[in-house]
Motif scaffolding. Structure first.
Motif, short mmCIF file in Angstrom:
data_model
loop_
_atom_site.label_atom_id
_atom_site.label_comp_id
_atom_site.label_asym_id
_atom_site.label_seq_id
_atom_site.Cartn_x
_atom_site.Cartn_y
_atom_site.Cartn_z
N ARG A 35 32.51 9.01 6.89
CA ARG A 35 33.31 9.20 5.66
C ARG A 35 32.81 10.37 4.82
O ARG A 35 32.61 10.27 3.61
N VAL A 36 32.59 11.48 5.49
CA VAL A 36 32.16 12.70 4.82
C VAL A 36 33.39 13.44 4.31
O VAL A 36 34.38 13.59 5.05
N ASN A 37 33.35 13.91 3.07
CA ASN A 37 34.44 14.72 2.52
C ASN A 37 34.32 16.12 3.11
O ASN A 37 33.37 16.85 2.82
N THR A 38 35.31 16.49 3.92
CA THR A 38 35.21 17.74 4.68
C THR A 38 35.10 18.97 3.79
O THR A 38 34.29 19.86 4.05
N PHE A 39 35.89 19.02 2.72
CA PHE A 39 35.90 20.22 1.89
C PHE A 39 34.52 20.48 1.28
O PHE A 39 34.00 21.60 1.31
N TYR A 40 33.91 19.43 0.72
CA TYR A 40 32.61 19.62 0.08
C TYR A 40 31.51 19.86 1.12
O TYR A 40 30.57 20.61 0.88
N ALA A 41 31.64 19.20 2.26
CA ALA A 41 30.67 19.45 3.32
C ALA A 41 30.75 20.88 3.83
O ALA A 41 29.73 21.48 4.17
N ILE A 42 31.97 21.43 3.85
CA ILE A 42 32.14 22.81 4.27
C ILE A 42 31.41 23.76 3.32
O ILE A 42 30.72 24.69 3.74
N GLY A 79 32.92 36.76 4.23
CA GLY A 79 32.65 35.41 3.73
C GLY A 79 33.87 34.81 3.05
O GLY A 79 34.20 33.64 3.28
N VAL A 80 34.55 35.61 2.24
CA VAL A 80 35.77 35.14 1.59
C VAL A 80 36.83 34.83 2.65
O VAL A 80 37.52 33.81 2.59
N ALA A 197 30.93 32.92 1.39
CA ALA A 197 31.90 31.85 1.66
C ALA A 197 31.61 30.63 0.78
O ALA A 197 32.53 30.04 0.19
N GLY A 198 30.34 30.25 0.68
CA GLY A 198 29.97 29.11 -0.15
C GLY A 198 30.25 29.35 -1.62
O GLY A 198 30.76 28.46 -2.32
N THR A 199 29.95 30.55 -2.10
CA THR A 199 30.22 30.88 -3.50
C THR A 199 31.72 30.83 -3.80
O THR A 199 32.15 30.34 -4.85
N THR A 200 32.53 31.34 -2.85
CA THR A 200 33.98 31.28 -3.02
C THR A 200 34.46 29.84 -3.11
O THR A 200 35.30 29.50 -3.96
N GLY A 201 33.91 28.99 -2.26
CA GLY A 201 34.29 27.57 -2.29
C GLY A 201 33.94 26.92 -3.61
O GLY A 201 34.72 26.12 -4.16
N ILE A 202 32.76 27.24 -4.15
CA ILE A 202 32.34 26.67 -5.44
C ILE A 202 33.25 27.15 -6.56
O ILE A 202 33.66 26.37 -7.44
N LEU A 203 33.59 28.44 -6.56
CA LEU A 203 34.47 28.98 -7.60
C LEU A 203 35.85 28.34 -7.55
O LEU A 203 36.44 28.02 -8.59
N VAL A 204 36.39 28.17 -6.33
CA VAL A 204 37.70 27.53 -6.19
C VAL A 204 37.65 26.11 -6.73
O VAL A 204 38.56 25.65 -7.45
N THR A 205 36.58 25.38 -6.39
CA THR A 205 36.43 24.01 -6.88
C THR A 205 36.31 23.98 -8.40
O THR A 205 36.91 23.13 -9.08
#
Length: 296
Positions: A35-42, A79-80, A197-205
């Motif tokens: 039950r891992v949340n895929t988006f946050y795990a990514i 990364g983006v 890529a990780g920074t982009t994901g954090i900003l989107v969140t």
């Protein structure tokens, strides 16, 4: 290093890239079980991969030096693109099915193959061309898990973007490896891609659901850690494999994609009891034949 030992080392780099990419599949399959949340795990996976890159970088480097590297801005752009393509793959899977997303991703090997011929003057003889063509057929048969594949016309832009984006990523990695990245900086280059890529994901969140930045559960962090380590090495070893003197980049990318499809299919059988159709088995068989032809 002698020619034979160098060739063996290069081949191991390719094998390790394939193994690392295939291990990503195993981790993804485990997400639903735990039950891992895929988006946050990514997102966690990208930050983990970035950290691994800095750990493996062989010398001390001050952070202010990094933006001055000639490959830094392309690494950020990649990364983006990584996280954009991931989300497009997810939408393609949801709207048209996993098989369509898988085929679009793996068929994108056509783009770096053509780029190798056009940009680097790589020569592909009739046998190699036949091997690459056979590999494309193998990828299709091994990837399509349902008898009927949905190709809804109004949604065809999704697999088209996945195809184009995945091909651009592979082609860009080869170009940067060829022109801008010293061998010793492969770990750092990979780290910057994943960091972006990780920074982009954090900003989107932060923009979409800011509260959720503070509600990460341990299982999501562990899922990101488990995914990030093989993810880093999949890129790192691919960069090293692209130095293989005995094979063109077209052959490397083809072997890499076909190898991943074949190994993930076999891992699915071994670890998750997945059932393959006769067409899937035909794809695996053709993949093995194409590997033998291309690497000969």
């Amino acid at each position: 290093m002698s020619g034979n030992s160098k060739t063996a080392s290069d081949m191991w780099d390719l094998i390790l890239s394939i193994a690392s990419s295939s291990l990503i599949f195993v981790v993804f399959k485990g997400y639903s079980r735990f039950r891992v949340n895929t988006f946050y795990a990514i997102i966690g996976n990208y930050l983990t991969a970035c950290s691994v890159g800095f750990i493996f970088f062989p010398r001390t480097l001050s952070l202010p030096e990094i933006p001055g590297k000639p490959w830094f801005l392309p690494a950020v752009a990649l990364g983006v693109l990584f996280i954009v393509i991931f989300n497009l793959m997810a939408r393609t899977s949801q709207q048209l099915g996993v098989s369509v997303a898988s085929v679009a991703t793996k068929m994108s090997l056509v783009i770096p193959v053509v780029a190798g011929v056009v940009l680097y003057g790589e020569v592909l003889g009739p046998i190699k061309i036949a091997g690459i063509a056979l590999a494309l057929v193998a990828v299709y048969f091994a990837s399509v898990k349902t008898r009927k594949v949905s190709w809804e016309p109004r949604l065809l832009y999704l697999p088209a973007l996945v195809f184009l984006g995945s091909g651009i990523i592979d082609t860009s990695i080869k170009y940067l490896e060829e022109t801008r990245i010293p061998d010793a900086e492969y770990p750092l280059f990979s780290a910057c891609i994943f960091g972006a890529a990780g920074t982009t994901g954090i900003l989107v969140t932060a923009l979409r659901k800011p509260r959720e930045l503070f509600t990460w559960r341990p299982r999501n962090l562990l899922g990101g850690l488990a995914l990030g380590i093989p993810n880093f090495f999949s890129i790192y070893f691919l960069l090293k494999a692209l130095q293989f003197d005995g094979l063109t980049s077209a052959a490397i990318f083809t072997l890499n994609n076909v190898g991943i499809v074949t190994l993930t299919t076999l891992l699915g059988i071994a670890f998750f009891g997945e059932k393959l159709s006769a067409r899937n088995w035909l794809g695996v068989g053709l993949a093995l034949v194409s590997i033998a032809i291309i690497s000969s």
